[in-house]
Design an enzyme around this catalytic site. Structure first.
Site, PDB file in Angstrom:
ATOM      1  N   SER A 132      49.310  39.770  37.755  1.00 19.79           N
ATOM      2  CA  SER A 132      49.739  40.239  39.078  1.00 19.79           C
ATOM      3  C   SER A 132      51.038  39.590  39.540  1.00 19.79           C
ATOM      4  O   SER A 132      51.298  38.413  39.271  1.00 19.79           O
ATOM      5  CB  SER A 132      48.637  39.897  40.083  1.00 19.79           C
ATOM      6  OG  SER A 132      49.113  40.029  41.396  1.00 19.79           O
ATOM      7  N   GLU A 134      51.437  38.615  42.368  1.00 19.06           N
ATOM      8  CA  GLU A 134      51.053  37.505  43.249  1.00 19.06           C
ATOM      9  C   GLU A 134      51.280  36.155  42.564  1.00 19.06           C
ATOM     10  O   GLU A 134      51.406  35.121  43.225  1.00 19.06           O
ATOM     11  CB  GLU A 134      49.574  37.617  43.632  1.00 19.06           C
ATOM     12  CG  GLU A 134      49.290  38.498  44.835  1.00 19.06           C
ATOM     13  CD  GLU A 134      49.805  37.917  46.144  1.00 19.06           C
ATOM     14  OE1 GLU A 134      50.535  38.636  46.849  1.00 19.06           O
ATOM     15  OE2 GLU A 134      49.488  36.762  46.460  1.00 19.06           O
ATOM     16  N   TYR A 156      43.391  33.334  44.497  1.00 14.43           N
ATOM     17  CA  TYR A 156      43.483  34.542  43.662  1.00 14.43           C
ATOM     18  C   TYR A 156      44.648  34.413  42.688  1.00 14.43           C
ATOM     19  O   TYR A 156      44.490  34.614  41.472  1.00 14.43           O
ATOM     20  CB  TYR A 156      43.670  35.780  44.560  1.00 14.43           C
ATOM     21  CG  TYR A 156      44.092  37.017  43.789  1.00 14.43           C
ATOM     22  CD1 TYR A 156      43.168  37.769  43.076  1.00 14.43           C
ATOM     23  CD2 TYR A 156      45.436  37.430  43.771  1.00 14.43           C
ATOM     24  CE1 TYR A 156      43.553  38.895  42.352  1.00 14.43           C
ATOM     25  CE2 TYR A 156      45.832  38.562  43.058  1.00 14.43           C
ATOM     26  CZ  TYR A 156      44.885  39.283  42.353  1.00 14.43           C
ATOM     27  OH  TYR A 156      45.278  40.388  41.642  1.00 14.43           O
TER      28      TYR A 156
HETATM   29  P1  NAP Z   1      39.926  46.781  42.881  1.00 12.38           P
HETATM   30  O1  NAP Z   1      40.029  48.179  43.417  1.00 12.38           O
HETATM   31  O2  NAP Z   1      39.596  45.673  43.792  1.00 12.38           O
HETATM   32  O3  NAP Z   1      38.853  46.843  41.678  1.00 12.38           O
HETATM   33  C1  NAP Z   1      38.317  45.668  41.142  1.00 12.38           C
HETATM   34  C2  NAP Z   1      37.212  46.047  40.177  1.00 12.38           C
HETATM   35  O4  NAP Z   1      36.610  44.860  39.652  1.00 12.38           O
HETATM   36  C3  NAP Z   1      36.066  46.845  40.824  1.00 12.38           C
HETATM   37  O5  NAP Z   1      35.607  47.795  39.903  1.00 12.38           O
HETATM   38  C4  NAP Z   1      35.010  45.774  41.046  1.00 12.38           C
HETATM   39  O6  NAP Z   1      33.700  46.267  41.139  1.00 12.38           O
HETATM   40  C5  NAP Z   1      35.197  44.968  39.784  1.00 12.38           C
HETATM   41  N1  NAP Z   1      34.603  43.641  39.843  1.00 12.38           N
HETATM   42  C6  NAP Z   1      34.715  42.717  40.824  1.00 12.38           C
HETATM   43  N2  NAP Z   1      33.996  41.611  40.527  1.00 12.38           N
HETATM   44  C7  NAP Z   1      33.410  41.860  39.330  1.00 12.38           C
HETATM   45  C8  NAP Z   1      32.541  41.119  38.498  1.00 12.38           C
HETATM   46  N3  NAP Z   1      32.097  39.897  38.846  1.00 12.38           N
HETATM   47  N4  NAP Z   1      32.148  41.664  37.317  1.00 12.38           N
HETATM   48  C9  NAP Z   1      32.547  42.908  36.957  1.00 12.38           C
HETATM   49  N5  NAP Z   1      33.352  43.672  37.724  1.00 12.38           N
HETATM   50  C10 NAP Z   1      33.780  43.146  38.890  1.00 12.38           C
HETATM   51  O7  NAP Z   1      41.282  46.391  42.130  1.00 12.38           O
HETATM   52  P2  NAP Z   1      42.491  47.333  41.624  1.00 12.38           P
HETATM   53  O8  NAP Z   1      43.448  47.504  42.743  1.00 12.38           O
HETATM   54  O9  NAP Z   1      41.926  48.502  40.932  1.00 12.38           O
HETATM   55  O10 NAP Z   1      43.189  46.352  40.588  1.00 12.38           O
HETATM   56  C11 NAP Z   1      42.760  46.302  39.228  1.00 12.38           C
HETATM   57  C12 NAP Z   1      43.143  44.958  38.627  1.00 12.38           C
HETATM   58  O11 NAP Z   1      44.568  44.774  38.702  1.00 12.38           O
HETATM   59  C13 NAP Z   1      42.547  43.746  39.327  1.00 12.38           C
HETATM   60  O12 NAP Z   1      42.324  42.751  38.347  1.00 12.38           O
HETATM   61  C14 NAP Z   1      43.644  43.283  40.275  1.00 12.38           C
HETATM   62  O13 NAP Z   1      43.511  41.916  40.547  1.00 12.38           O
HETATM   63  C15 NAP Z   1      44.868  43.592  39.441  1.00 12.38           C
HETATM   64  N6  NAP Z   1      46.095  43.910  40.175  1.00 12.38           N
HETATM   65  C16 NAP Z   1      46.079  44.874  41.144  1.00 12.38           C
HETATM   66  C17 NAP Z   1      47.260  45.204  41.780  1.00 12.38           C
HETATM   67  C18 NAP Z   1      47.295  46.267  42.848  1.00 12.38           C
HETATM   68  O14 NAP Z   1      48.287  46.330  43.578  1.00 12.38           O
HETATM   69  N7  NAP Z   1      46.297  47.135  42.939  1.00 12.38           N
HETATM   70  C19 NAP Z   1      48.461  44.559  41.423  1.00 12.38           C
HETATM   71  C20 NAP Z   1      48.428  43.603  40.409  1.00 12.38           C
HETATM   72  C21 NAP Z   1      47.233  43.294  39.774  1.00 12.38           C
HETATM   73  P3  NAP Z   1      33.089  46.811  42.559  1.00 12.38           P
HETATM   74  O15 NAP Z   1      33.625  48.212  42.709  1.00 12.38           O
HETATM   75  O16 NAP Z   1      31.635  46.754  42.338  1.00 12.38           O
HETATM   76  O17 NAP Z   1      33.596  45.911  43.632  1.00 12.38           O
HETATM   77  O1  G4F Z   2      47.596  44.737  50.950  1.00 10.49           O
HETATM   78  P1  G4F Z   2      47.468  43.282  50.792  1.00 10.49           P
HETATM   79  O2  G4F Z   2      46.148  42.668  51.075  1.00 10.49           O
HETATM   80  O3  G4F Z   2      47.937  42.997  49.293  1.00 10.49           O
HETATM   81  P2  G4F Z   2      48.440  41.665  48.561  1.00 10.49           P
HETATM   82  O4  G4F Z   2      47.989  40.452  49.245  1.00 10.49           O
HETATM   83  O5  G4F Z   2      49.910  41.819  48.340  1.00 10.49           O
HETATM   84  O6  G4F Z   2      47.652  41.756  47.178  1.00 10.49           O
HETATM   85  C1  G4F Z   2      47.556  42.983  46.466  1.00 10.49           C
HETATM   86  O7  G4F Z   2      48.646  43.093  45.581  1.00 10.49           O
HETATM   87  C2  G4F Z   2      48.680  42.093  44.539  1.00 10.49           C
HETATM   88  C3  G4F Z   2      49.944  42.355  43.708  1.00 10.49           C
HETATM   89  O8  G4F Z   2      51.031  41.711  44.284  1.00 10.49           O
HETATM   90  C4  G4F Z   2      47.419  42.213  43.723  1.00 10.49           C
HETATM   91  F1  G4F Z   2      47.455  41.307  42.696  1.00 10.49           F
HETATM   92  C5  G4F Z   2      46.201  41.964  44.609  1.00 10.49           C
HETATM   93  O9  G4F Z   2      45.024  42.129  43.833  1.00 10.49           O
HETATM   94  C6  G4F Z   2      46.211  42.992  45.725  1.00 10.49           C
HETATM   95  O10 G4F Z   2      46.007  44.257  45.165  1.00 10.49           O
HETATM   96  O11 G4F Z   2      48.553  42.537  51.678  1.00 10.49           O
HETATM   97  C7  G4F Z   2      49.925  42.856  51.619  1.00 10.49           C
HETATM   98  C8  G4F Z   2      50.657  42.131  52.743  1.00 10.49           C
HETATM   99  C9  G4F Z   2      50.349  40.637  52.812  1.00 10.49           C
HETATM  100  O12 G4F Z   2      51.543  39.938  53.016  1.00 10.49           O
HETATM  101  C10 G4F Z   2      49.461  40.494  54.040  1.00 10.49           C
HETATM  102  O13 G4F Z   2      49.598  39.237  54.700  1.00 10.49           O
HETATM  103  O14 G4F Z   2      50.218  42.681  53.988  1.00 10.49           O
HETATM  104  C11 G4F Z   2      50.000  41.617  54.893  1.00 10.49           C
HETATM  105  N1  G4F Z   2      49.050  42.076  55.919  1.00 10.49           N
HETATM  106  C12 G4F Z   2      49.340  42.197  57.234  1.00 10.49           C
HETATM  107  N2  G4F Z   2      48.263  42.609  57.912  1.00 10.49           N
HETATM  108  C13 G4F Z   2      47.772  42.427  55.731  1.00 10.49           C
HETATM  109  C14 G4F Z   2      47.264  42.767  56.995  1.00 10.49           C
HETATM  110  N3  G4F Z   2      47.016  42.512  54.616  1.00 10.49           N
HETATM  111  C15 G4F Z   2      45.730  42.940  54.745  1.00 10.49           C
HETATM  112  N4  G4F Z   2      44.959  43.059  53.636  1.00 10.49           N
HETATM  113  N5  G4F Z   2      45.185  43.250  55.957  1.00 10.49           N
HETATM  114  C16 G4F Z   2      45.921  43.178  57.121  1.00 10.49           C
HETATM  115  O15 G4F Z   2      45.406  43.471  58.211  1.00 10.49           O
END
Ligand code: NAP
Ligand code: G4F
Length: 332
Positions: A132, A134, A156
């Site tokens: 990520s 992050e 995280y």
């Molecule tokens: P997400 O919607 O939060 O999905 C996470 C998945 O992991 C869900 O299927 C969840 O199951 C499962 N999970 C959580 N805890 C688990 C456990 N203990 N054992 C088995 N499965 C478990 O995340 P996403 O946005 O699709 O992201 C996919 C991956 O990319 C994650 O690893 C995330 O950290 C990474 N990532 C995401 C972003 C982004 O912007 N979306 C960016 C960079 C990296 P449940 O449905 O049961 O909760």
């Molecule tokens: O949408 P966020 O919670 O995403 P964040 O923290 O960037 O993380 C996501 O992206 C990562 C990749 O860079 C992934 F690895 C991670 O698993 C996840 O998918 O927050 C985005 C921004 C932050 O700066 C947060 O402080 O939005 C700001 N924010 C402001 N108000 C908020 C809120 N975030 C959330 N979730 N909820 C709020 O009310």
């Protein structure tokens, strides 16, 4: 022979799009879902209904990344050609509340998969590790590339850094094919409802339809590089089709503040956002990541991958989907 893919995190945003992609490419797809007291397969429920017709289906297996023997058993039994490790406790703010659990699933979970492959001598298995942006945390440079030092700012991000380094170590030490995709934020109508983009677009749709009045948010000044999830999962697959494993940044190259996202979303429904946004301290983080902006030139050069959906289009796709969803709810 059909290739076998195992996907962890199938019930999440990325897992659901990736499974669709892999089935369309003719893979036998196995997905790990964890036990939950309520239904957690909404994002993939349509797949077997559609795919059965074409003779393809998603095979779902109960599993949990915190359980080594379960992971070992699944990997030994299926002997997948490709594993996509997408499962994680993926919420940054929540990781401050449950740091140990986050480290166990998001960090050690990846290690459990690498060890299971090594122990089973599966020399043919290729692995995608969901790293990520992050991990750049309090980023030492803008934009961030594969060469930017990591500086994590949350449990995280620290867990993802651990998994990222384990992936690299197993690649070097045991000659395993493990690639890290360093994905910047990517969104869609299937995005978890508590991430900021979907929280905003759901709120905008409900405000437009008179179902609520205020959206409570934290830091509006944070900047993120937001892309479109279905495009990002294609990059995951491309990484595992290369001759050798490597690490790739996947991003759009643009950055926008949370406030800009709010403004665009309210513009679409022609409502003044200032009347409907309240700042709530509960949504601030103990330590924040101020700016993420990715340099995806390596992915473009080697994978031939490029983002297509623009920031404006992304906001529009999400607002439109939420308006349709809540309109349907009203009619029920
Ligand atoms: P997400 O919607 O939060 O999905 C996470 C998945 O992991 C869900 O299927 C969840 O199951 C499962 N999970 C959580 N805890 C688990 C456990 N203990 N054992 C088995 N499965 C478990 O995340 P996403 O946005 O699709 O992201 C996919 C991956 O990319 C994650 O690893 C995330 O950290 C990474 N990532 C995401 C972003 C982004 O912007 N979306 C960016 C960079 C990296 P449940 O449905 O049961 O909760
Ligand atoms: O949408 P966020 O919670 O995403 P964040 O923290 O960037 O993380 C996501 O992206 C990562 C990749 O860079 C992934 F690895 C991670 O698993 C996840 O998918 O927050 C985005 C921004 C932050 O700066 C947060 O402080 O939005 C700001 N924010 C402001 N108000 C908020 C809120 N975030 C959330 N979730 N909820 C709020 O009310």
């Amino acid at each position: 022979m059909k290739k076998k893919a195992l996907v962890t995190g199938i019930t999440g945003q990325d897992g659901s799009y990736l499974v669709e992609l892999l089935l369309s490419k003719g893979y036998d797809v196995y997905g790990i879902k964890r036990r939950s007291s309520s239904f957690n397969t909404q994002r993939v429920d349509h797949i077997n209904q559609d795919e059965h017709v074409k003779g393809q289906k998603l095979n779902m297996i109960f599993g949990d990344l915190s359980d080594s023997s379960n992971i070992n058993h699944i990997i030994r039994t299926i002997r997948p050609d490709e594993i996509y490790n997408l499962a994680a406790q993926s919420h940054v703010r929540v990781s401050f509340d449950i740091p140990e659990y986050t480290a166990d699933v998001t960090g050690l979970g990846a290690l459990r998969i690498f060890e299971a492959i090594r122990e089973a001598d599966l020399n043919h298995t290729r692995v995608y590790q969901a790293s990520s942006s992050e991990m750049y945390g309090d980023a030492v440079e803008v934009p961030q590339s594969e060469n930017t030092p990591l500086n994590p700012m949350s449990p995280y991000a620290s867990s993802k850094v651990f998994a990222y380094h384990m992936a690299r170590n197993y690649r070097i030490a045991y000659n395993m094919f493990i690639s890290n995709g360093i994905l910047f934020n990517h969104e869609s109508p299937r995005r978890g409802e508590t991430f900021v983009t979907h929280k905003i677009t759901r709120g905008v749709a409900q405000i437009k339809l008179g179902l609520m009045d205020k959206i409570y948010l934290g830091n509006l000044d944070a900047k993120r590089d937001w892309g479109y999830a279905p495009e990002f999962v294609e990059a995951m697959w491309l990484m595992l089709q290369q001759e050798s494993p490597d690490d790739f940044v996947i991003a759009t190259g643009e950055t926008h503040t949370v406030k800009e996202f709010v403004e665009r979303a309210f513009d679409i429904v022609k409502i003044d956002w200032k009347k409907h946004i309240e700042i709530d301290k509960r949504y601030f983080r103990p330590s924040e990541v101020n700016i993420l902006q990715g340099d995806y030139s390596k992915a473009k050069k080697i994978l031939g991958w490029e983002p297509k959906v623009t920031f404006d289009e992304l906001v529009r796709i999400m607002v439109k989907a939420d308006l349709e969803y809540f309109e349907k709810q009203i009619k029920k």
